[in-house]
Write a protein that holds these residues in place. Structure first.
Motif, PDB file in Angstrom:
ATOM      1  N   THR A 195      40.747  37.955  37.718  1.00 45.06           N
ATOM      2  CA  THR A 195      40.564  36.785  38.873  1.00 45.06           C
ATOM      3  C   THR A 195      40.703  37.234  40.267  1.00 45.06           C
ATOM      4  O   THR A 195      40.216  36.561  41.316  1.00 45.06           O
ATOM      5  CB  THR A 195      41.519  35.644  38.788  1.00 45.06           C
ATOM      6  OG1 THR A 195      42.909  36.095  38.711  1.00 45.06           O
ATOM      7  CG2 THR A 195      41.555  34.941  37.306  1.00 45.06           C
ATOM      8  N   GLY A 196      41.639  38.248  40.528  1.00 46.67           N
ATOM      9  CA  GLY A 196      41.784  39.071  41.984  1.00 46.67           C
ATOM     10  C   GLY A 196      42.859  37.977  42.557  1.00 46.67           C
ATOM     11  O   GLY A 196      43.094  37.962  43.870  1.00 46.67           O
ATOM     12  N   ARG A 245      39.583  38.102  46.896  1.00 51.46           N
ATOM     13  CA  ARG A 245      39.809  38.356  45.415  1.00 51.46           C
ATOM     14  C   ARG A 245      38.927  39.304  44.707  1.00 51.46           C
ATOM     15  O   ARG A 245      39.326  40.044  43.865  1.00 51.46           O
ATOM     16  CB  ARG A 245      39.645  36.934  44.775  1.00 51.46           C
ATOM     17  CG  ARG A 245      40.594  36.121  44.943  1.00 51.46           C
ATOM     18  CD  ARG A 245      40.306  34.708  44.443  1.00 51.46           C
ATOM     19  NE  ARG A 245      41.371  33.866  44.756  1.00 51.46           N
ATOM     20  CZ  ARG A 245      41.305  32.281  44.446  1.00 51.46           C
ATOM     21  NH1 ARG A 245      40.374  31.724  43.884  1.00 51.46           N
ATOM     22  NH2 ARG A 245      42.202  31.590  44.635  1.00 51.46           N
ATOM     23  N   GLN A 303      43.654  40.951  36.985  1.00 47.95           N
ATOM     24  CA  GLN A 303      42.409  41.734  37.235  1.00 47.95           C
ATOM     25  C   GLN A 303      41.274  40.872  37.050  1.00 47.95           C
ATOM     26  O   GLN A 303      40.172  41.186  37.756  1.00 47.95           O
ATOM     27  CB  GLN A 303      42.481  42.957  36.277  1.00 47.95           C
ATOM     28  CG  GLN A 303      41.308  43.739  36.149  1.00 47.95           C
ATOM     29  CD  GLN A 303      41.281  44.497  37.657  1.00 47.95           C
ATOM     30  OE1 GLN A 303      42.277  44.910  38.276  1.00 47.95           O
ATOM     31  NE2 GLN A 303      40.193  44.847  37.927  1.00 47.95           N
ATOM     32  N   ARG A 331      39.731  42.758  42.650  1.00 42.92           N
ATOM     33  CA  ARG A 331      39.214  43.312  41.384  1.00 42.92           C
ATOM     34  C   ARG A 331      38.744  44.657  41.402  1.00 42.92           C
ATOM     35  O   ARG A 331      38.415  44.969  40.289  1.00 42.92           O
ATOM     36  CB  ARG A 331      38.477  41.932  41.027  1.00 42.92           C
ATOM     37  CG  ARG A 331      39.166  40.604  40.616  1.00 42.92           C
ATOM     38  CD  ARG A 331      38.102  39.618  40.360  1.00 42.92           C
ATOM     39  NE  ARG A 331      37.318  40.039  39.214  1.00 42.92           N
ATOM     40  CZ  ARG A 331      36.478  39.021  38.752  1.00 42.92           C
ATOM     41  NH1 ARG A 331      36.063  38.099  39.378  1.00 42.92           N
ATOM     42  NH2 ARG A 331      35.757  39.310  37.387  1.00 42.92           N
ATOM     43  N   ALA A 378      32.070  40.841  41.217  1.00 41.85           N
ATOM     44  CA  ALA A 378      33.267  40.007  41.171  1.00 41.85           C
ATOM     45  C   ALA A 378      32.930  38.989  42.122  1.00 41.85           C
ATOM     46  O   ALA A 378      33.773  37.986  42.265  1.00 41.85           O
ATOM     47  CB  ALA A 378      34.560  40.827  41.506  1.00 41.85           C
TER      48      ALA A 378
END
Length: 546
Positions: free
Chosen positions: A6-7, A356, A4, A360, A415
């Motif tokens: 970092t994606g 990514r 979660q 997230r 993110a």
């Protein structure tokens, strides 16, 4: 939590021998049940042939077939007995067949060269085993042989053995390479010079500290990157440190003191000598997890001892539910900017950063079907590396987002790395064109050098007028090694000069046959020589959709 934060879309379980972990199968089953809906793939490092099971293969392939590396380590049964590996050629070939039958298209086999008592027939054994593996693949994919050089390590039964010299490494690498003649069989090898340095540091004495400092002072940095590895500087440092390479790579007698004798790692010297003798006699040592204690000296059977997993393992975690079949996929169009240092990202790196960030967020992405599912994401075009862009587009297929889209935009931006920013996010109607069909063209600002004088600006204005008045404007440029002539005039819709701002604004059209590049305008219309083109700063100000 790490996924979660970092994606990332892959979990890698790292260990010296992942297959020896007694709970590896239920662990992988639990991980896949928990993360399958998010299309998170699972990867393992090189596996011992005998530790590979059908369960591992089936679980790893559920989401995406990550790379598969098996470690037979030696090409003949004799050499595997010397290093106390229990697998056979038959084990390897059965595993190769299973892997390709499960749908993999490539596999890597890891071998070592330079092991104690190695002969030419053992090198031939590597070649023969590689070809047998290729036959076991039955034209279903590619086999890659990876060669590493054996480096004796302290506190092991081979700490007294000789390491190959640089010339010996090259000779054995070439011996194998010259015998691999099949387009579906490739060979990779570890840099022999790096293996030499590893040997020096592995069994070195206090002089190695001086060597490290000298090499650093001479500019050695990031030596693991082959493109900047300066072995010539290491050679100079070795000479200045008074190190004779052959003294460090040679075989040691069992009676001479070793630089690491003052370090107690738990394993007794007598056990190491006993194991060395067993190796010379091709005698196997049983695994103490499943057999009697071998008295190596590590366990005191109070604080240090083997701990075995409970045979009554808990049930696997419940499946995380995927969106129901009734859930409807929607297409969201995102507009984003790529500025500052982010302009140096390649298109692949840019796509990875955006994907990514999406993973997230609270948006549930839709994925393609098949053996290698990917998020359903498409981009208008790939912007050149180094070019700033104030407006790019991407379409993302996902399940309907229930909240205000401004909240989702803020989530994604939070993110993203500095320099990438979502500027707009809209839900598309079913009648909307996809990006490939909607793309019309681009607008660019070409910022001239600040020191450009008035005379040059006037000449540039004349060149622009002549270009706009022309019916055609053919140019020649190199494309894929060939000289290609192309008429760029039909692609340019507008071109204006702002002499005060020293800026040329252009609008170009995109077609199935391509478009005109800003670099073509700068060189052939504005008259900049090839070595001066980089002085013009290019900004894509708009991507035009119909």
């Amino acid at each position: 939590q790490a996924l979660q934060a970092t994606g990332h879309d892959e979990i890698s379980l790292l260990a010296l021998s992942s297959g020896d972990y007694s709970c590896i199968e239920p662990l992988i089953q639990n991980l896949m049940k928990k993360h399958y809906a998010e299309r998170v793939a699972l990867a393992l490092p090189s596996l011992r042939v005998e530790s590979l099971s059908r369960t591992l293969i089936e679980e790893i392939r559920r989401t995406r077939k990550t790379s598969f590396t098996l470690a037979p380590e030696a090409g003949t049964d004799k050499m595997r007995q010397i290093i106390n590996k229990g697998n056979t050629a038959g084990d390897l070939l059965a595993s190769v067949d299973q892997i390709f039958a499960a749908g993999w298209k490539s596999i890597k086999l890891y071998f070592m060269i330079g092991l104690p008592h190695e002969e030419d027939r053992d090198l031939d054994g590597i070649v023969d085993l590689a070809y047998q593996a290729l036959r076991a693949a039955r034209r279903r994919g590619q086999v890659t042989v990876s060669l590493s050089t054996f480096v004796p390590k302290p506190h092991t039964p081979f700490q007294w053995e000789k390491q190959l010299s640089l010339d010996e490494i090259y000779n054995r690498q070439n011996f194998i390479r010259q015998r691999m003649n099949n387009r579906n069989l490739s060979v990779k090898w570890h840099d022999a010079r790096m293996s030499l340095l590893e040997g020096l540091f592995s069994r070195g004495d206090e002089k190695i500290g001086d060597l490290l400092l000298l090499a650093w002072q001479k500019g050695c940095r990031f030596d693991g990157w082959s493109e900047i590895f300066r072995f010539d500087l290491w050679q100079k440092a070795i000479g200045e440190a008074g190190i004779h390479i052959e003294d460090y790579l040679r075989e040691r007698t069992v009676t001479e003191p070793l630089p690491w004798d003052n370090i107690d790692c738990g394993v007794s010297r007598d056990f190491l000598l006993s194991e060395r003798q067993k190796s010379n006699e091709l005698t196997a040592t049983p695994d103490c997890r499943y057999d009697d204690c071998q008295n190596c000296g590590v366990c005191d059977f109070s604080e240090t001892q083997n701990i075995f997993s409970d045979k009554d393992l808990p049930a696997a975690a419940a499946d995380v539910k995927s969106p129901s079949a009734a859930a409807i996929e929607k297409v969201y169009r995102l507009s984003f900017a790529k500025t500052g240092s982010a302009r140096f990202l390649s298109h692949l790196e840019l796509a990875m950063a955006l994907t990514r960030a999406l993973r997230r967020s609270s948006l549930t992405l839709a994925y393609s079907a098949g053996f290698h599912p990917h998020p359903k994401i498409s981009f208008s075009t790939a912007t050149s590396v180094g070019m700033e862009s104030l407006q790019e587009y991407m379409d993302v297929t996902a399940f309907e987002y229930p909240n205000d889209l401004s909240l989702l935009k803020n989530e994604i931006n939070a993110a993203l790395p500095e320099g990438i920013k979502i500027t707009d996010l809209q839900l598309l109607s079913y009648a909307a064109k996809d990006l490939a069909r909607a793309l019309y063209g681009f607008a660019y600002d070409l910022m001239m050098p600040a020191d450009m004088d008035e005379e040059k600006m006037q000449n540039m204005a004349k060149s622009i007028d002549q270009f706009l008045a022309a019916e055609s404007f053919p140019i020649s440029r190199q494309s894929k090694g060939k000289n290609v002539t192309r008429d760029i005039r039909p692609f340019v819709e507008t071109m204006t000069l702002d002499a005060k701002e020293k800026k040329v604004a252009i609008t170009v059209r995109h077609a199935q046959t391509g478009s005109v590049r800003p670099i073509d305008i700068i060189q052939h219309v504005l008259g900049f020589p090839a070595d001066q083109i980089q002085r013009v700063y290019v900004i894509k100000t708009k991507t035009i959709l119909t």
